[in-house]
Design a protein around this motif. Sequence first.
Motif, PDB file in Angstrom:
ATOM      1  N   TYR A   4     -14.388 -14.397 -20.075  1.00  0.00           N
ATOM      2  CA  TYR A   4     -15.178 -15.179 -21.022  1.00  0.00           C
ATOM      3  C   TYR A   4     -16.499 -15.581 -20.388  1.00  0.00           C
ATOM      4  N   SER A  42     -10.126 -18.929 -21.500  1.00  0.00           N
ATOM      5  CA  SER A  42     -10.992 -19.561 -22.500  1.00  0.00           C
ATOM      6  C   SER A  42     -10.992 -21.076 -22.333  1.00  0.00           C
ATOM      7  N   SER A  46     -14.261 -23.208 -22.212  1.00  0.00           N
ATOM      8  CA  SER A  46     -14.438 -24.294 -23.172  1.00  0.00           C
ATOM      9  C   SER A  46     -14.775 -25.607 -22.478  1.00  0.00           C
ATOM     10  N   GLU A  64     -16.205 -13.522 -25.652  1.00  0.00           N
ATOM     11  CA  GLU A  64     -15.149 -12.762 -24.997  1.00  0.00           C
ATOM     12  C   GLU A  64     -15.720 -11.418 -24.565  1.00  0.00           C
TER      13      GLU A  64
END
Length: 66
Positions: A4, A42, A46, A64
């Motif tokens: 990511y 992720s 995040s 992604e």
Amino acid sequence: MTKYIVSYNATKLKAKWYVSNFNNPMQNLTNVKAYAFKFNTSEVASAMVKHLKMVRQYDWTVEEIK
């Protein structure tokens, strides 16, 4: 394996900027995807987005890459 990357669109500059330094993400931004810092999950990406939103109110997104 999926990785990511964190980016935002600079609409005025018509460019996309990617975080390229984990320690000081606001200082080192790149518009070359290959140089972007790749996150393993992720959740980590995040968390980085959450942190960056506090620093700068840009429209940060997690992308992604395969």
